[in-house]
Design a protein around this motif. Structure first.
Motif, mmCIF file in Angstrom:
data_model
loop_
_atom_site.group_PDB
_atom_site.id
_atom_site.type_symbol
_atom_site.label_atom_id
_atom_site.label_comp_id
_atom_site.label_asym_id
_atom_site.label_seq_id
_atom_site.Cartn_x
_atom_site.Cartn_y
_atom_site.Cartn_z
ATOM 1 N N THR A 101 0.834 -1.197 0.000
ATOM 2 C CA THR A 101 0.000 0.000 0.000
ATOM 3 C C THR A 101 0.869 1.247 0.000
ATOM 4 O OG1 THR A 101 -1.664 -1.215 1.254
ATOM 5 C CG2 THR A 101 -1.881 1.165 1.179
ATOM 6 N N GLN A 105 -2.335 6.205 -1.396
ATOM 7 C CA GLN A 105 -3.575 5.457 -1.206
ATOM 8 C C GLN A 105 -4.119 5.643 0.204
ATOM 9 O OE1 GLN A 105 -2.038 1.566 -2.419
ATOM 10 N NE2 GLN A 105 -3.474 1.545 -4.126
ATOM 11 N N VAL A 106 -3.246 5.530 1.203
ATOM 12 C CA VAL A 106 -3.696 5.668 2.590
ATOM 13 C C VAL A 106 -4.223 7.077 2.839
ATOM 14 C CG1 VAL A 106 -2.969 5.561 5.005
ATOM 15 C CG2 VAL A 106 -2.081 3.895 3.368
ATOM 16 N N TRP A 109 -7.698 7.290 1.489
ATOM 17 C CA TRP A 109 -8.668 6.594 2.330
ATOM 18 C C TRP A 109 -9.010 7.394 3.581
ATOM 19 C CZ3 TRP A 109 -5.414 1.511 2.001
ATOM 20 C CH2 TRP A 109 -5.547 0.981 0.704
ATOM 21 N N ARG A 112 -11.278 10.554 2.455
ATOM 22 C CA ARG A 112 -12.589 10.303 1.851
ATOM 23 C C ARG A 112 -13.624 9.913 2.908
ATOM 24 N NH1 ARG A 112 -10.992 5.911 -2.405
ATOM 25 N NH2 ARG A 112 -13.253 5.519 -2.322
ATOM 26 N N PRO A 114 -16.146 7.538 4.735
ATOM 27 C CA PRO A 114 -16.123 6.076 4.911
ATOM 28 C C PRO A 114 -17.117 5.357 4.010
ATOM 29 C CG PRO A 114 -16.076 7.189 7.042
ATOM 30 C CD PRO A 114 -16.337 8.247 6.018
ATOM 31 N N LEU A 117 -15.808 4.227 0.507
ATOM 32 C CA LEU A 117 -14.765 3.216 0.405
ATOM 33 C C LEU A 117 -15.385 1.857 0.112
ATOM 34 C CD1 LEU A 117 -12.479 4.174 3.447
ATOM 35 C CD2 LEU A 117 -12.220 4.856 1.059
ATOM 36 N N GLU A 121 -11.087 -1.725 0.242
ATOM 37 C CA GLU A 121 -10.374 -0.560 0.787
ATOM 38 C C GLU A 121 -10.554 -0.476 2.295
ATOM 39 O OE1 GLU A 121 -10.561 2.454 -3.073
ATOM 40 O OE2 GLU A 121 -12.173 2.460 -1.593
ATOM 41 N N HIS A 122 -11.738 -0.795 2.791
ATOM 42 C CA HIS A 122 -11.948 -0.831 4.245
ATOM 43 C C HIS A 122 -11.025 -1.870 4.892
ATOM 44 C CE1 HIS A 122 -15.126 1.947 5.331
ATOM 45 N NE2 HIS A 122 -15.819 1.603 4.255
ATOM 46 N N GLN A 124 -8.129 -3.077 3.730
ATOM 47 C CA GLN A 124 -6.731 -2.648 3.681
ATOM 48 C C GLN A 124 -6.453 -1.514 4.665
ATOM 49 O OE1 GLN A 124 -4.839 -2.447 -0.328
ATOM 50 N NE2 GLN A 124 -6.884 -2.883 -1.113
ATOM 51 N N LEU A 125 -7.397 -0.582 4.771
ATOM 52 C CA LEU A 125 -7.205 0.519 5.718
ATOM 53 C C LEU A 125 -7.162 0.001 7.145
ATOM 54 C CD1 LEU A 125 -7.009 3.518 6.375
ATOM 55 C CD2 LEU A 125 -9.514 3.635 6.287
ATOM 56 N N HIS A 139 -6.212 9.094 12.054
ATOM 57 C CA HIS A 139 -7.448 8.778 11.344
ATOM 58 C C HIS A 139 -8.673 9.212 12.137
ATOM 59 C CE1 HIS A 139 -10.775 5.829 10.551
ATOM 60 N NE2 HIS A 139 -10.555 6.258 9.331
#
Length: 229
Positions: A101, A105-106, A109, A112, A114, A117, A121-122, A124-125, A139
């Protein structure tokens, strides 16, 4: 048709045509190696059946003993070669590991909503946040500030600033400290429904017209075009 005539017609050498003409079987003149028959060929069906019945758990030694009981007088080597050739399993190509990643990208995420996503993506985050507690704190602060923007709950801004200063995270700490320089104005912007968006839009429109007329007209024409716009 004679050999010479065939050679001229095909464009081959006379000796090559003679070799084909004298051969009794095609493989005698075909290039490459050809497998000769073996006394084990007649037992291939039995071997395959035994391997299927035992789910591949029978050993070659046991198979060789059973073949000897059936009258086969061959040695162990042909059976071993048959097993290597017929029972060879192709190697599975290992799948390349997923690409790591990236920071871009992070960041996307985190910024944006929630709800925008995807499930992947959820997932991976969540994995990134579980591996970095500092990023998980950042976050949460970003999400809380986004809620103040969308829900107009500016009354929560002082508490948010205290949390950001306590976390002492790069970027967020300086941003929170800068909000304290004009706290009343920022709180009003996060609370009241009025904004200067319309005024800023009018100013940008005037600047656009000014750039279009630069070097082509004087102030009087610029004034008329702005009033008409």
């Amino acid at each position: 048709m004679g050999v010479r005539a065939i050679a001229r017609h095909l464009g081959w050498g006379r000796h090559t045509v003679q070799r084909y003409a004298r051969a009794e079987h095609w493989y005698q003149v075909s290039p490459g190696r050809h497998r000769r028959g073996s006394s084990l060929d007649v037992h291939h069906t039995y071997l395959s059946q035994r391997i299927t019945e035992t789910r591949g758990r029978i050993s070659l030694t046991a198979l060789h003993r059973e073949l000897a009981e059936r009258g086969w007088q061959g040695s162990y080597s042909p059976l071993r070669d048959w097993a290597r050739h017929c029972l060879h399993q192709p190697r599975r190509t290992p799948q390349p590991p997923p690409a790591p990643t990236t920071a871009r990208q992070v960041t996307g995420w985190l910024a944006r909503r929630p709800s925008s996503l995807s499930e992947d993506e959820h997932r991976q985050l969540k994995a990134v946040l579980d591996a970095c507690p500092e990023l998980a704190t950042a976050h949460q602060l970003v999400r809380d500030f986004g809620d103040m923007l969308t829900q107009q709950t500016g009354v929560l801004l002082p508490a948010w600033i205290d949390e950001a200063l306590t976390a002492d995270l790069p970027g967020l700490t300086g941003f929170a400290r800068g909000l304290t320089n004009d706290l009343d104005a920022v709180t009003a912007g996060l609370t009241l429904r009025w904004s200067s968006g319309g005024t800023e839009g009018a100013v940008n429109r005037i600047k656009k017209i000014k750039r279009q007329l630069y070097g082509r007209a004087e102030f009087d024409l610029l004034r008329k075009m702005i009033l008409l716009a």
